[in-house]
Design a protein around this motif. Structure first.
Motif, mmCIF file in Angstrom:
data_model
loop_
_atom_site.group_PDB
_atom_site.id
_atom_site.type_symbol
_atom_site.label_atom_id
_atom_site.label_comp_id
_atom_site.label_asym_id
_atom_site.label_seq_id
_atom_site.Cartn_x
_atom_site.Cartn_y
_atom_site.Cartn_z
ATOM 1 N N ARG A 174 0.824 -1.206 0.000
ATOM 2 C CA ARG A 174 0.000 0.000 0.000
ATOM 3 C C ARG A 174 0.863 1.263 0.000
ATOM 4 N NH1 ARG A 174 -2.618 3.185 3.977
ATOM 5 N NH2 ARG A 174 -4.647 3.987 3.263
ATOM 6 N N HIS A 175 1.928 1.296 0.815
ATOM 7 C CA HIS A 175 2.800 2.468 0.857
ATOM 8 C C HIS A 175 3.533 2.675 -0.472
ATOM 9 C CE1 HIS A 175 2.219 2.092 5.248
ATOM 10 N NE2 HIS A 175 2.451 3.408 5.253
ATOM 11 N N ASP A 186 -5.382 9.009 -7.877
ATOM 12 C CA ASP A 186 -5.103 8.057 -8.956
ATOM 13 C C ASP A 186 -5.197 6.621 -8.482
ATOM 14 O OD1 ASP A 186 -4.687 10.259 -10.525
ATOM 15 O OD2 ASP A 186 -2.485 10.215 -10.338
ATOM 16 N N VAL A 187 -4.886 6.348 -7.216
ATOM 17 C CA VAL A 187 -4.898 4.972 -6.689
ATOM 18 C C VAL A 187 -5.975 4.792 -5.629
ATOM 19 C CG1 VAL A 187 -2.475 4.544 -7.200
ATOM 20 C CG2 VAL A 187 -3.102 5.608 -5.033
ATOM 21 N N SER A 188 -6.910 5.727 -5.547
ATOM 22 C CA SER A 188 -7.943 5.609 -4.510
ATOM 23 C C SER A 188 -8.872 4.427 -4.751
ATOM 24 C CB SER A 188 -8.755 6.903 -4.438
ATOM 25 O OG SER A 188 -9.374 7.166 -5.691
ATOM 26 N N GLY A 189 -9.011 4.007 -6.015
ATOM 27 C CA GLY A 189 -9.870 2.871 -6.312
ATOM 28 C C GLY A 189 -9.194 1.519 -6.221
ATOM 29 N N HIS A 190 -7.875 1.485 -5.951
ATOM 30 C CA HIS A 190 -7.157 0.214 -5.836
ATOM 31 C C HIS A 190 -7.602 -0.509 -4.558
ATOM 32 C CE1 HIS A 190 -3.818 -2.665 -5.671
ATOM 33 N NE2 HIS A 190 -3.627 -2.381 -6.945
ATOM 34 N N PRO A 191 -7.785 -1.851 -4.622
ATOM 35 C CA PRO A 191 -8.266 -2.570 -3.425
ATOM 36 C C PRO A 191 -7.343 -2.419 -2.222
ATOM 37 C CG PRO A 191 -8.493 -3.947 -5.369
ATOM 38 C CD PRO A 191 -7.726 -2.740 -5.798
#
Length: 432
Positions: A174-175, A186-191
């Motif tokens: 995640r980091h 840009d990565v807010s929708g990544h699980p």
């Protein structure tokens, strides 16, 4: 004399035929095509273990220009990294062996494990509970065993639990994703970013699952009895609330500024309520009182439906159109007590205005129909029109003309009536 005569039993004729009649008829099964009669008699209608082949496929012959052979040929699998060469039988058509990758290589699915550099580790991934060597070993094992954390925990050199390994892997991934992205959006929708891993929640889930799985039959029966008793108590309380609501018939108040309405403290919603909708409002308030706690917007919707229950769908649409013309929202943006009361009162006034306009249209239509119709006296038949004396300028001429038309010998036996009793003719310009 036989045994039945000695024993005094009634004689029954043809017992075998009665038994045969009592048996249910056997269902005749049709023999499927492509199976011989002897084979079908042996299997006895039992479904085959393997799918049947269509008879058309059995009769189908390969093209005459194709020569098919089976050869023992070597092959390599792209899923392997050691270039191992094995052999298998291959169907060869016209001496040309098939080309391409191994047919089962497409089922080799791997997990894309995120890799990090030394600079990224020193900048984003340092943790006092983990060393860089342990983190490297964890990611190598995750790549090797495709995130099978049970196997990874068994192969990990130090004593780490499965939850700790999962937490370290997912937190590092995640980091890295957040650090490499241009912005967090840009990565807010990544699980991994949207739903981060929680150690405490995972431990609590496993503990609850182990408790459920370790229950005995007696404990399960007691839990079922407790749930049934709780359901019975809830139903009895609902009946008591409904009974008390029917007895008291108290209105509901908007007493909480946070948008919640409580049925405990009850006061009138508005001092002005239309008499035609009082019964609907009473039933609506009784229904809302059963909920005890509900949103004020939900109560407003129910009150609007009750207030407009007597109106038609077209009238309701006209009310909403009038609200839009006045610049009023169909639902209040800030549903306070005063706003909800005024909004409901405005809807009632618009509905009353529309009803009055409709009644006015009916009255005007009746008045115009009376004005267009001719004036008739009560004693005059409907097919005869009353004409005043001032209009009878040529009454005598009408009588004389009628007498001339009859002529001699055509005089009617009925007595002559005055000119006013006869149907007058239309007035012409010469008569004036």
């Amino acid at each position: 004399m036989d045994a039945k005569d000695i024993l005094g039993l009634p004689k029954t004729t043809h017992p075998l035929s009665q038994e045969k009649k009592s048996r249910p008829p056997k269902e005749s099964q049709r023999k499927p095509d492509g199976i011989s009669r002897e084979v079908y008699a042996l299997i006895g209608g039992v479904p085959p273990l393997m799918p049947a082949i269509e008879p058309s496929q059995l009769k189908k012959r390969p093209p005459s220009d194709e020569k098919i052979t089976w050869q023992w040929l070597p092959f390599t699998n792209s899923a392997r990294k050691d270039d191992l060469q094995l052999y298998h039988w291959v169907r060869v058509v016209n001496g040309a062996p098939p080309t391409g990758d191994y047919s089962f290589a497409k089922y080799n699915k791997t997990v894309d494990v995120i890799k990090y550099t030394d600079e990224e580790y020193e900048k984003y991934l340092t943790d006092p509970m983990w060393t860089k060597e342990e983190t490297d070993q964890l990611f190598d094992l995750c790549q090797q065993f495709d995130l099978r954390f049970i196997v990874i925990a068994d192969r990990f050199p130090s004593s780490r639990t499965v939850e700790e390994l999962k937490d370290r892997y997912y937190s590092v991934s995640r980091h890295i994703l957040i650090a490499r992205a241009a912005s967090l959006a840009d990565v807010s929708g990544h699980p991994l970013v949207k739903e981060p891993y929680k150690v405490t929640q995972e431990k609590e889930r496993k503990r609850a699952l182990s408790m459920v799985l370790s229950q005995t039959k007696n404990q399960e029966r007691k839990d079922a009895e407790v749930l049934a008793e709780a359901k019975r108590i809830a139903e009895s309380r609902a009946r008591m609330v409904a009974r008390s609501a029917r007895e008291l018939e108290l209105p509901v108040t908007f007493n909480d500024e946070r948008g919640i309405v409580r049925g405990e403290s009850i006061s009138p919603l508005s001092s002005t309520v239309a008499p035609s909708t009082s019964m609907d409002n009473t039933s609506t308030l009784g229904t809302l009182r059963l909920l005890r706690v509900y949103l004020r917007t939900y109560a407003l919707d129910q009150m609007i439906i009750a207030a407009s229950s007597s109106a038609g769908l077209r009238t309701i649409k006209r009310v909403e159109q009038s609200l839009q013309e006045l610049g009023v929202n169909l639902k209040p943006r800030v549903p306070t007590k005063a706003v909800c009361s005024e909004h409901l009162e405005l809807r009632k006034e618009i509905l009353t205005l529309l009803n009055l306009q409709k009644e006015l249209q009916y009255k005007e239509a009746d008045g115009s129909s009376y004005r267009d119709s001719t004036y008739e006296t009560p004693g005059t038949p409907k097919d005869r029109t009353f004409v005043p004396d001032s209009m009878m300028f040529g009454g005598e001429r009408v009588v004389k003309r009628d007498q001339k038309r009859k002529g001699p010998g055509r005089v009617s036996e009925a007595p002559s009536s005055p000119a006013q009793s006869k149907r007058p003719r239309k007035l012409k310009a010469t008569d004036l």
